[in-house]
Design a protein around this motif. Structure first.
Motif, short mmCIF file in Angstrom:
data_model
loop_
_atom_site.label_atom_id
_atom_site.label_comp_id
_atom_site.label_asym_id
_atom_site.label_seq_id
_atom_site.Cartn_x
_atom_site.Cartn_y
_atom_site.Cartn_z
N ASP A 82 0.99 -1.19 -0.14
CA ASP A 82 -0.08 -0.28 0.19
C ASP A 82 0.90 1.21 0.07
N LYS A 130 -3.50 3.91 2.20
CA LYS A 130 -4.88 4.11 2.22
C LYS A 130 -5.61 2.97 3.27
N ILE A 179 -5.77 -2.53 0.36
CA ILE A 179 -5.28 -2.64 -1.19
C ILE A 179 -6.17 -3.73 -1.90
N LYS A 210 -11.96 -4.67 -2.22
CA LYS A 210 -10.99 -4.09 -1.37
C LYS A 210 -10.52 -4.75 -0.08
#
Length: 196
Positions: free
Chosen positions: A137, A141, A144, A179
């Protein structure tokens, strides 16, 4: 230099292994419920359950062929692996070196407990998974993409097959194009398996 990060402060001694509050079994050490070595700075967690200590002692005894309370350094890696640890030959050499034991030497049960504790602490699967995910990542964030995780799992380290990744994703409820949030993923895949 990397060893300094893995082994902060002096290695623990047998007296440092005691049960967590409320654990079952007897406490090792002086009998006091107060931690020892209060002047050594921040304490790292140094606890083993009585069941773990008994299991380690039983395995240690199998390699203590002369019944002298010592095992050969050359038997250390096999004994550790019998107990579920996964040390590399380099890690075993580093553990022995830390305790001033050469490859032809011997170690007592106290030293064996210390080495097992350090190895298990070092092999924390949640930490290893988190580090791998953080490396993937780049933008930090907190997640991933599943496709990126699949790519990493099938190409790096102990490579998984696509079927193994599919099974892992199914167990962790991950959509193939979704995600993957670190905390949820790590929690799901490190839950202990049910023992029926």
């Amino acid at each position: 230099m990397a060893a300094k990060h893995l082994l902060p402060g002096p290695p623990p001694s047998l007296a440092d292994f005691r049960l967590e509050a409320g654990g079952k079994g007897a406490e090792l050490g002086s009998g006091s419920s107060q931690p020892t070595g209060g002047s050594r700075g921040p304490r790292m967690a140094k606890f083993l359950t009585q069941d773990q200590i008994n299991e380690y002692k039983e395995c240690f005894s199998l390699y203590d062929k002369r019944q002298r309370g010592k095992i050969k350094a050359s038997d250390l890696m096999v004994a550790m692996r019998c107990l579920g640890a996964s040390p590399t030959p380099g890690e075993v050499r580093r553990h022995l070196h830390t305790h001033g034991i050469d490859g032809n030497g011997e170690l007592d049960f106290s030293t064996f407990l210390t080495i097992m504790h350090m190895q298990i602490k070092q092999e924390d699967p949640k930490k290893e998974i988190l580090l791998a995910m953080l490396m993937a990542d780049k933008e930090k964030k907190g997640y991933i993409m599943a496709s990126d995780l699949r790519s990493k799992l099938t190409r790096l380290g102990e490579k998984l097959t696509h079927k193994e990744v599919d099974d892992l994703f199914r167990e962790a409820d991950i959509e193939p194009n979704g995600k993957v949030k670190y905390d949820e993923f790590i929690h799901k895949i490190t839950l202990p398996t049910q023992d029926y």
